[in-house]
Design a protein around this motif. Sequence first.
Motif, short mmCIF file in Angstrom:
data_model
loop_
_atom_site.label_atom_id
_atom_site.label_comp_id
_atom_site.label_asym_id
_atom_site.label_seq_id
_atom_site.Cartn_x
_atom_site.Cartn_y
_atom_site.Cartn_z
N TRP A 1 0.82 -1.20 0.00
CA TRP A 1 0.00 0.00 0.00
C TRP A 1 0.86 1.25 0.00
CZ3 TRP A 1 -4.73 0.45 -1.44
CH2 TRP A 1 -5.61 -0.63 -1.32
N ILE A 2 1.97 1.23 0.72
CA ILE A 2 2.89 2.38 0.73
C ILE A 2 3.48 2.59 -0.66
CG2 ILE A 2 5.10 3.24 1.61
CD1 ILE A 2 4.42 1.86 4.26
N TYR A 3 3.85 1.48 -1.30
CA TYR A 3 4.41 1.58 -2.66
C TYR A 3 3.38 2.14 -3.64
CZ TYR A 3 6.23 0.09 -7.18
OH TYR A 3 6.65 0.07 -8.48
N ARG A 4 2.14 1.65 -3.58
CA ARG A 4 1.10 2.14 -4.47
C ARG A 4 0.81 3.62 -4.22
NH1 ARG A 4 -2.81 -3.14 -3.56
NH2 ARG A 4 -1.61 -4.59 -4.87
N ALA A 5 0.79 4.00 -2.95
CA ALA A 5 0.55 5.41 -2.62
C ALA A 5 1.68 6.28 -3.16
CB ALA A 5 0.43 5.58 -1.10
N TYR A 6 2.90 5.78 -3.06
CA TYR A 6 4.04 6.54 -3.59
C TYR A 6 3.92 6.73 -5.10
CZ TYR A 6 8.68 7.34 -5.49
OH TYR A 6 9.73 7.84 -6.21
N VAL A 7 3.53 5.68 -5.81
CA VAL A 7 3.39 5.77 -7.26
C VAL A 7 2.31 6.79 -7.64
CG1 VAL A 7 2.71 4.51 -9.34
CG2 VAL A 7 4.24 3.44 -7.68
N VAL A 8 1.18 6.75 -6.90
CA VAL A 8 0.10 7.69 -7.17
C VAL A 8 0.56 9.13 -6.92
CG1 VAL A 8 -2.18 8.48 -6.42
CG2 VAL A 8 -1.73 6.03 -6.72
N VAL A 9 1.21 9.37 -5.79
CA VAL A 9 1.69 10.72 -5.46
C VAL A 9 2.71 11.19 -6.49
CG1 VAL A 9 3.00 12.08 -3.78
CG2 VAL A 9 1.21 10.51 -3.01
N PHE A 10 3.58 10.29 -6.91
CA PHE A 10 4.60 10.67 -7.89
C PHE A 10 3.97 11.13 -9.19
CE2 PHE A 10 7.18 9.41 -11.56
CZ PHE A 10 8.32 10.17 -11.34
N PHE A 11 2.99 10.37 -9.69
CA PHE A 11 2.38 10.74 -10.97
C PHE A 11 1.49 11.97 -10.83
CE2 PHE A 11 3.60 6.44 -12.30
CZ PHE A 11 4.06 6.71 -13.58
N VAL A 12 0.85 12.15 -9.68
CA VAL A 12 0.09 13.37 -9.45
C VAL A 12 1.02 14.58 -9.47
CG1 VAL A 12 -1.24 14.67 -7.74
CG2 VAL A 12 -1.80 12.28 -8.22
N PHE A 13 2.16 14.45 -8.80
CA PHE A 13 3.16 15.52 -8.79
C PHE A 13 3.68 15.81 -10.19
CE2 PHE A 13 7.69 16.65 -8.68
CZ PHE A 13 7.63 17.85 -7.97
N LEU A 14 3.83 14.76 -11.00
CA LEU A 14 4.35 14.91 -12.36
C LEU A 14 3.34 15.55 -13.29
CD1 LEU A 14 7.01 14.06 -13.86
CD2 LEU A 14 5.77 12.06 -14.64
N ILE A 15 2.08 15.18 -13.14
CA ILE A 15 1.05 15.58 -14.11
C ILE A 15 0.37 16.89 -13.72
CG2 ILE A 15 -1.16 14.86 -15.13
CD1 ILE A 15 -0.21 11.99 -14.90
N SER A 16 0.33 17.22 -12.44
CA SER A 16 -0.41 18.39 -11.98
C SER A 16 -0.03 19.68 -12.71
CB SER A 16 -0.24 18.57 -10.47
OG SER A 16 -0.84 17.51 -9.77
N PRO A 17 1.26 20.01 -12.88
CA PRO A 17 1.59 21.25 -13.61
C PRO A 17 1.07 21.25 -15.04
CG PRO A 17 3.50 20.43 -12.42
CD PRO A 17 2.47 19.36 -12.36
N LEU A 18 1.10 20.08 -15.69
CA LEU A 18 0.60 20.00 -17.06
C LEU A 18 -0.91 20.21 -17.11
CD1 LEU A 18 2.66 16.91 -18.32
CD2 LEU A 18 3.22 19.34 -18.53
N VAL A 19 -1.61 19.62 -16.16
CA VAL A 19 -3.07 19.78 -16.10
C VAL A 19 -3.42 21.24 -15.83
CG1 VAL A 19 -5.15 19.15 -14.84
CG2 VAL A 19 -3.45 17.40 -15.39
#
Length: 283
Positions: A9-27
């Motif tokens: 669950w920690i790993y999945r949460a990290y992946v989600v946070v990472f992609f949110v951080f990556l995509i948020s400026p583009l969105v």
Amino acid sequence: MPSSPHFKWIYRAYVVVFFVFLISPLVAAGAFAFNDSLFPSLPWRGFTLDWFFGPAEPKLGLIHDDRLLRGMGNSLYIGLVVSALAVAAGTTNAFLFERKSFPLKGVLYILMIVPLVIPGVILGIAILLFASMVANFADRQLGLFITWLRPGIPLIVLGQVSFLTTITTLVIAARLKKFDIALEEAALNLGASRLRVLLTVTLPYLFPALFSAFIVAFLVSFENFNTTMILVGSDAPLTVTMYDRMVKVGSTPVLNAVSVVLMLGSGLLALASVLIQRPSKTA
């Protein structure tokens, strides 16, 4: 390796946070391209397409902004020329380093890699100084005015090819390294010429890498700013045009509209590259 449910669950949460951080400026950048406001900022004032299709100020849309369209056309032209030259040179380099043995091969390979670690500004300054020195010498001593060694599109092409050739070489060489040379030998034994073997056996195998290298070179060329800024002349590509607009006018939603177009274009090219690579996995 076995792991606890908590770790998963920690790993999945990290992946989600990472992609949110990556995509948020583009969105965010894309969203403000549709905001009915003169500034790319909150609050949201309603949905509009004026920043794409608006015919006049103060909401002059992208398709009516001659300067941005001219910069986009320059970037497109530079990207296509640079990508073609870089793929041609990269293919030659790949065969040279993968198929041949010669003195100082390791030294030449390191020299080929060097442009990747040199900052773009330094690379641009070095190319500009060298080109200007050669052009000035030809002008003073020979009476020749060599325009393509002056700041402008030809010098931008030269500067970008100098480091993009390294990228294309690595991409194509990785594919060539997996090629079974026995296929070429079999074709030669059956009477095919070396040129025909190259065109019908080797290059078709390399095509996915050639296409991917072309796409990567085009995208890097299109978005390059540091080297291009040093070498630019009167015909500015899109990145320099956007920077100039930011400095003189400030950020406007039309620049966000340009970003949306670039994101969609980059995504489609990346998808095409992935689709081209898929058949090679079963080869």
